[in-house]
Design an enzyme around this catalytic site. Structure first.
Site, PDB file in Angstrom:
ATOM      1  N   THR B  50       0.868  -1.210  -0.118  1.00  0.00           N
ATOM      2  CA  THR B  50      -0.014  -0.106   0.003  1.00  0.00           C
ATOM      3  C   THR B  50       0.767   1.394  -0.152  1.00  0.00           C
ATOM      4  OG1 THR B  50      -1.806  -1.212   1.346  1.00  0.00           O
ATOM      5  CG2 THR B  50      -1.916   0.963   0.932  1.00  0.00           C
ATOM      6  N   CYS B  51       1.988   1.170   0.777  1.00  0.00           N
ATOM      7  CA  CYS B  51       2.814   2.391   0.840  1.00  0.00           C
ATOM      8  C   CYS B  51       3.431   2.712  -0.570  1.00  0.00           C
ATOM      9  CB  CYS B  51       4.020   2.092   1.793  1.00  0.00           C
ATOM     10  SG  CYS B  51       3.479   1.334   3.524  1.00  0.00           S
TER      11      CYS B  51
END
Lengths: 198, 162
Positions: B50-51
């Protein structure tokens, strides 16, 4: 008289000897003959992996026992993924000698560092080493702490990490063990040295 | 520390990074943020999906728009060392505006009250996912995600606060 001594000490050879004497290095709890599994009971490492692999493996860990029992392992530890000597000299020395290790019957060549397994994975891919040797993360430093190979590298903005070291371990018993005088050195922990010791 | 909230003064702290000459630098947060409009967004970990695939790219894409609304600095922080942050930043060659700063010891994340224990995932103490809008050291928006979510801390969400 004093200034003469100081001047001579300033020459590089003397300085190196003095510095080596002054360097305070903690001594590891492992040495040739020790059992690495007993030195680190209940400790696990995390195999380098992508997040998806982590999810599908339920973030499983590999115990030190499973890594070493019944196997011939060459393992080397370094201060940090993506740092100079680690990336440019230490890992390459092992990846380019992999065939020599296989010829000596080594089951696993393992690189371990106090990094999380996702960083280790990305680094291994960047070094194109992922398919050549195995990478494990010691994310909380517990493996290195058990072997007394932990080192505070906060001065280099790395926090608690490890010494630079290598070992040849057969069925959990340490047969050869090398630790650098300083983590930035690369004199005794490379592949060429340990190949002579196998 | 309780989590940072709207109305709080942004605490000072030291983060690290490699500068344009590839030298390791330690940066004071206040020196970056005093008298300016800054966005600080935090991520749990470099090289995690996600980062890497959603959170960071959103800010890189919207950097122009954010700057046109008066934002002076867009800062990404994570509990990683500066070597890892530099390597991660290099995976975004198109990036010109987002600064990647390392909170290796998690001290600053603790000062913000936004630490999260991700030991079970092999990550140790990290940061929660969040985005802050700060004007002259006063927190104007503090969007902190619940664990595992990505609903309030994206660039689009912060644009709404501007």
């Amino acid at each position: 008289m004093a200034t003469n001594i100081l001047r001579r000490a300033a020459s590089s050879v003397m300085r190196e000897t003095l510095l080596t004497g002054m360097l305070r290095r903690s001594y590891a709890s492992v040495a040739v003959g020790s059992d690495i599994v007993s030195a680190a009971p209940g400790v696990s490492l995390q195999k380098a992996r992508s997040w998806d692999e982590g999810v599908s493996s339920k973030f499983s860990t590999t115990s030190v026992k499973d890594i070493f029992k019944g196997k011939k392992v060459v393992i080397f530890g370094l201060p940090g993924a993506y740092t100079g000597v680690c990336s440019q000299q230490h890992v390459p020395s092992y990846t380019k000698n992999i065939e020599k290790f296989k010829a000596k019957g080594i089951d696993s060549v393992i690189c371990v560092a106090v990094n999380d397994p996702f960083v280790m994975n990305a680094w291994a891919e960047k070094l194109q080493a992922k398919d050549v040797i195995e990478f494990y993360g010691d994310f909380d430093g517990s493996f290195h702490k058990s072997l007394e190979l932990g080192k505070d590298l906060s001065a280099a903005l790395l926090g608690p990490r490890s010494e630079r070291w290598s070992a040849y371990v057969v069925d959990g018993k340490v047969k050869a063990f090398n630790v650098e005088g300083a983590p930035s050195d690369f004199k005794v922990s490379g592949a060429e040295v340990i190949l002579e010791q196998i | 520390m309780p989590p940072i909230a709207v109305g709080d003064v942004l605490p000072d702290g030291t983060l690290s990074c490699f500068d344009a000459e590839d030298k390791l630098q330690q940066v004071s947060v206040h020196s970056l943020a005093a008298g300016k409009k800054v966005i600080i967004f935090g991520v749990p970990g470099a090289f995690t999906p996600t980062c890497s695939l959603k959170h960071v790219p959103g800010y890189i894409e919207k950097a122009g728009e954010l700057k046109s609304k008066g934002v002076d600095e867009i800062i990404c922080i994570s509990v990683n060392d500066p070597f890892v942050m530099k390597a991660w930043a290099q995976t975004y060659p198109e990036n010109k505006d987002v600064k990647f700063l390392a909170d290796g010891s998690a001290k600053y994340t603790h000062a913000l009250g936004l630490e999260l224990d991700l030991s079970e995932k092999g990550l140790g103490t990290r940061s929660r996912r969040f985005a802050l809008l700060v004007e002259d050291l006063k927190v104007k928006a503090a969007n902190v995600e619940a664990a595992g979510e990505f609903n309030v801390s994206s660039a689009d969400d912060i644009l709404k606060a501007l």
